[in-house]
Design a protein around this motif. Structure first.
Motif, PDB file in Angstrom:
ATOM      1  N   ILE A  59       0.854  -1.180   0.000  1.00 63.07           N
ATOM      2  CA  ILE A  59       0.000   0.000   0.000  1.00 63.07           C
ATOM      3  C   ILE A  59       0.892   1.233   0.000  1.00 63.07           C
ATOM      4  N   LYS A  60       0.585   2.181  -0.885  1.00 64.43           N
ATOM      5  CA  LYS A  60       1.341   3.429  -0.974  1.00 64.43           C
ATOM      6  C   LYS A  60       0.329   4.576  -0.974  1.00 64.43           C
ATOM      7  N   PHE A  61       0.573   5.601  -0.167  1.00 66.15           N
ATOM      8  CA  PHE A  61      -0.421   6.663  -0.050  1.00 66.15           C
ATOM      9  C   PHE A  61       0.241   7.996   0.274  1.00 66.15           C
ATOM     10  N   ARG A  62      -0.460   9.078  -0.041  1.00 66.08           N
ATOM     11  CA  ARG A  62       0.086  10.398   0.259  1.00 66.08           C
ATOM     12  C   ARG A  62      -0.313  10.802   1.682  1.00 66.08           C
ATOM     13  N   VAL A  63       0.560  11.608   2.315  1.00 65.43           N
ATOM     14  CA  VAL A  63       0.312  12.066   3.681  1.00 65.43           C
ATOM     15  C   VAL A  63       0.479  13.588   3.720  1.00 65.43           C
ATOM     16  N   PRO A  64      -0.614  14.336   3.541  1.00 64.52           N
ATOM     17  CA  PRO A  64      -0.524  15.792   3.637  1.00 64.52           C
ATOM     18  C   PRO A  64      -0.610  16.268   5.090  1.00 64.52           C
ATOM     19  N   TRP A  65       0.165  17.268   5.447  1.00 63.22           N
ATOM     20  CA  TRP A  65       0.122  17.814   6.808  1.00 63.22           C
ATOM     21  C   TRP A  65       0.573  19.269   6.794  1.00 63.22           C
ATOM     22  N   VAL A  66       0.249  19.995   7.856  1.00 58.24           N
ATOM     23  CA  VAL A  66       0.518  21.434   7.916  1.00 58.24           C
ATOM     24  C   VAL A  66       1.538  21.718   9.018  1.00 58.24           C
ATOM     25  N   ASP A  67       2.595  22.493   8.671  1.00 62.24           N
ATOM     26  CA  ASP A  67       3.615  22.813   9.680  1.00 62.24           C
ATOM     27  C   ASP A  67       3.187  24.019  10.526  1.00 62.24           C
ATOM     28  N   ASP A  68       4.052  24.420  11.451  1.00 64.56           N
ATOM     29  CA  ASP A  68       3.699  25.483  12.400  1.00 64.56           C
ATOM     30  C   ASP A  68       3.591  26.861  11.743  1.00 64.56           C
ATOM     31  N   GLN A  69       4.102  26.996  10.530  1.00 67.95           N
ATOM     32  CA  GLN A  69       3.993  28.260   9.808  1.00 67.95           C
ATOM     33  C   GLN A  69       2.796  28.283   8.846  1.00 67.95           C
ATOM     34  N   GLY A  70       2.018  27.193   8.879  1.00 74.84           N
ATOM     35  CA  GLY A  70       0.854  27.122   8.000  1.00 74.84           C
ATOM     36  C   GLY A  70       1.143  26.562   6.617  1.00 74.84           C
ATOM     37  N   GLN A  71       2.398  26.128   6.386  1.00 74.79           N
ATOM     38  CA  GLN A  71       2.776  25.555   5.093  1.00 74.79           C
ATOM     39  C   GLN A  71       2.343  24.094   5.009  1.00 74.79           C
ATOM     40  N   VAL A  72       1.732  23.725   3.893  1.00 79.15           N
ATOM     41  CA  VAL A  72       1.315  22.338   3.684  1.00 79.15           C
ATOM     42  C   VAL A  72       2.472  21.543   3.077  1.00 79.15           C
ATOM     43  N   HIS A  73       2.706  20.346   3.604  1.00 73.68           N
ATOM     44  CA  HIS A  73       3.713  19.424   3.069  1.00 73.68           C
ATOM     45  C   HIS A  73       3.020  18.117   2.679  1.00 73.68           C
ATOM     46  N   VAL A  74       3.619  17.417   1.724  1.00 74.95           N
ATOM     47  CA  VAL A  74       3.082  16.107   1.330  1.00 74.95           C
ATOM     48  C   VAL A  74       4.206  15.086   1.355  1.00 74.95           C
ATOM     49  N   ASN A  75       4.051  14.065   2.185  1.00 77.80           N
ATOM     50  CA  ASN A  75       4.988  12.937   2.220  1.00 77.80           C
ATOM     51  C   ASN A  75       4.322  11.702   1.653  1.00 77.80           C
ATOM     52  N   THR A  76       5.111  10.635   1.491  1.00 79.00           N
ATOM     53  CA  THR A  76       4.576   9.371   0.984  1.00 79.00           C
ATOM     54  C   THR A  76       4.627   8.322   2.086  1.00 79.00           C
ATOM     55  N   GLY A  77       3.508   7.654   2.317  1.00 79.98           N
ATOM     56  CA  GLY A  77       3.418   6.593   3.313  1.00 79.98           C
ATOM     57  C   GLY A  77       3.339   5.226   2.654  1.00 79.98           C
ATOM     58  N   TYR A  78       3.793   4.204   3.385  1.00 79.07           N
ATOM     59  CA  TYR A  78       3.810   2.840   2.859  1.00 79.07           C
ATOM     60  C   TYR A  78       3.388   1.842   3.940  1.00 79.07           C
ATOM     61  N   ARG A  79       2.759   0.769   3.522  1.00 76.73           N
ATOM     62  CA  ARG A  79       2.625  -0.430   4.361  1.00 76.73           C
ATOM     63  C   ARG A  79       2.700  -1.626   3.435  1.00 76.73           C
ATOM     64  N   VAL A  80       3.687  -2.469   3.677  1.00 78.42           N
ATOM     65  CA  VAL A  80       3.841  -3.706   2.902  1.00 78.42           C
ATOM     66  C   VAL A  80       3.494  -4.877   3.814  1.00 78.42           C
ATOM     67  N   GLN A  81       2.425  -5.579   3.456  1.00 76.64           N
ATOM     68  CA  GLN A  81       1.969  -6.743   4.219  1.00 76.64           C
ATOM     69  C   GLN A  81       2.510  -7.977   3.494  1.00 76.64           C
ATOM     70  N   PHE A  82       3.602  -8.512   4.041  1.00 78.28           N
ATOM     71  CA  PHE A  82       4.395  -9.467   3.263  1.00 78.28           C
ATOM     72  C   PHE A  82       3.877 -10.900   3.345  1.00 78.28           C
ATOM     73  N   ASN A  83       3.713 -11.414   4.537  1.00 78.65           N
ATOM     74  CA  ASN A  83       3.337 -12.828   4.663  1.00 78.65           C
ATOM     75  C   ASN A  83       2.549 -13.029   5.951  1.00 78.65           C
ATOM     76  N   SER A  84       1.352 -13.582   5.820  1.00 78.31           N
ATOM     77  CA  SER A  84       0.488 -13.789   6.996  1.00 78.31           C
ATOM     78  C   SER A  84       0.231 -15.269   7.267  1.00 78.31           C
ATOM     79  N   SER A  85       1.130 -16.134   6.767  1.00 77.97           N
ATOM     80  CA  SER A  85       0.866 -17.578   6.882  1.00 77.97           C
ATOM     81  C   SER A  85       0.885 -18.078   8.322  1.00 77.97           C
ATOM     82  N   ILE A  86       1.634 -17.394   9.210  1.00 80.12           N
ATOM     83  CA  ILE A  86       1.676 -17.882  10.600  1.00 80.12           C
ATOM     84  C   ILE A  86       1.032 -16.914  11.590  1.00 80.12           C
TER      85      ILE A  86
END
Length: 444
Positions: A59-86
């Motif tokens: 899973i790959k997704f954008r992460v928008p957030w606002v800093d203390d000066q009111g500036q918006v930033h966009v980072n990239t988030g990830y979650r890799v679900q690799f193996n759930s066999s056990i």
């Protein structure tokens, strides 16, 4: 072409620009050759390795957030679900500018084997974002964590995927993310581990990775008729893993003379002053240059070099690929007896080979640093039972898990004619457990 070579080639072609993931797959599959060749026909027919090197979900997704000066930033988030066999996916979240999909996949792939080694019912996953918490205010950290969880919550749960902390994600970040998960879902469940003690966290979780590293180090030396007490150790890093590795090493009678951060490293011939180090790193969140101001006999050096000091045992606890072939040569020349990894894959493939070829005991991270995720699984158990165990209860369970891992990887290596090769032993022991579970559950 052998099945192993086919899969390594396929991973490189299908996952371009992901060298860390290529490296992890190659290292693991190369060490598994004897097991795979013994079962090649059945594994190939069931496409077992193809299923093992492909995450069940990424899973790959954008992460928008606002800093203390009111500036918006966009980072990239990830979650890799690799193996759930056990079991449910289990693995940390890393907030660091270096985070990309390839690094998260490498960590998730390794995590699957590490989690299998613990003997606990947890699968492998990993996640994070290319966000740098350094220099950010608490409000900015909260804004980012809440935005991150607003997307991630859709894919996790106490019975499906239970993230934890990693580099850049400590108790503060876990708290903010847990609060947002609860706010969105209305559920008070053990969906994250590494939580604060006031809301479902486990005693000994903070110490677990560092303590576990030393429990395994002590046991693996014992198997090789060497005592840890009285030995001199080099540790890299000065974060959570390094600090508590130093603490437990000192408790077990060893002397630790180095530590490092991203700017440089310390050599203290009298032994690292743990209380001073904790004050600098955990309270002031300052640089190691502060250490020498209070310890005149200590030396501070810019850049790399932590492995140049003559020691008996090296414990890399900082980050991936920090111990290079030239470092391995230096350690061998200085008579180092053992290298046990506290970080995830901190020793390069070439350096690992060099150390093994020259008779240095080498304990890979997937076994040596499994104490953290093992204690996270113990936190999940406490959450499920609505109980809280004492520090000593958790610590005793952790020590037993690490001792069991040591003997499991030792016996797995011996079974396939690789006595003393704990990289092969760890991969074989983890692989066998995952394969048995995947085979039993059919083609899923």
């Amino acid at each position: 072409m052998s099945y192993v070579d086919e899969i390594i080639q396929e991973v490189v072609v299908k996952n371009p620009s992901e060298p860390e993931f290529h490296q992890a797959v190659k290292e693991v599959l190369e060490s598994l050759r004897p097991v795979i060749e013994e079962n090649e026909d059945s594994y190939r027919r069931e496409a077992l390795l193809e299923r093992m090197v492909n995450p069940e979900r990424q899973i790959k997704f954008r992460v928008p957030w606002v800093d203390d000066q009111g500036q918006v930033h966009v980072n990239t988030g990830y979650r890799v679900q690799f193996n759930s066999s056990i079991g449910p996916y289990k693995g940390g979240l890393r907030f660091h500018p270096s985070v990309n999909l390839g690094i998260i996949k490498f960590l998730g792939f390794e995590q699957s084997f590490k989690n299998a080694l613990t003997g606990l019912p947890i699968g492998g996953g990993k996640g994070g974002a290319d966000f740098d918490p350094k220099g950010k205010s608490d409000r900015e950290i909260m804004a980012f964590c809440q935005s991150f969880m607003t997307e991630l919550y859709k894919y996790i749960g106490c019975g499906s995927d239970v993230p934890a902390g990693d580099i850049g994600v400590g108790a503060r970040e876990i708290g903010y993310m847990y609060g947002q998960y609860k706010r969105i879902t209305g559920l008070y469940e053990g969906v994250l581990t590494g939580k604060g003690l006031s809301y479902g966290g486990s005693l000994a979780r903070t110490e677990a990775t560092g303590y576990g590293l030393l429990y395994l180090t002590e046991e693996i030396l014992k198997i090789n008729n060497i005592k840890l007490a009285g030995k001199t150790c080099a540790v890299s890093g000065s974060g959570n893993v390094a600090i508590y590795a130093i603490e437990k090493a000192q408790q077990l009678g060893a002397k630790v003379v180095t530590c490092s951060d991203s700017n440089g490293w310390i050599y203290d011939p009298k032994g690292i002053d743990l209380e001073l180090l904790k004050e600098i790193k955990e309270v002031k969140r300052a640089r190691l240059t502060e250490y020498v101001k209070a310890r005149p006999d200590a030396q501070y050096h810019d850049g790399r070099g932590v492995w140049s000091i003559k020691v008996d045992i090296a414990l890399p606890c900082a980050t991936q690929n920090e111990l290079l072939p030239e470092d391995a040569k230096q350690l061998v020349e200085n008579g180092c007896l053992a290298v046990c990894e506290g970080a995830n894959m901190p020793t390069t493939f070439e350096a690992t080979e060099y150390l093994q070829e020259h008779g240095v005991i080498f304990a890979p991270g997937k076994a040596a640093n499994a104490g953290g995720v093992a204690t996270s699984a113990l936190e999940m158990t406490q959450n499920s039972e609505r109980l809280s165990w004492t520090f000593d209860e958790v610590d005793a369970k952790l020590k037993q898990i690490m001792v069991d891992i040591t003997h499991n990887i030792d016996s797995a290596a011996k079974r396939y004619g690789h006595e003393g090769n704990y990289v092969a032993g760890a991969n074989i022991a983890g692989f066998e457990k995952i394969v048995n579970a995947m085979t039993a559950q059919g083609i899923v």
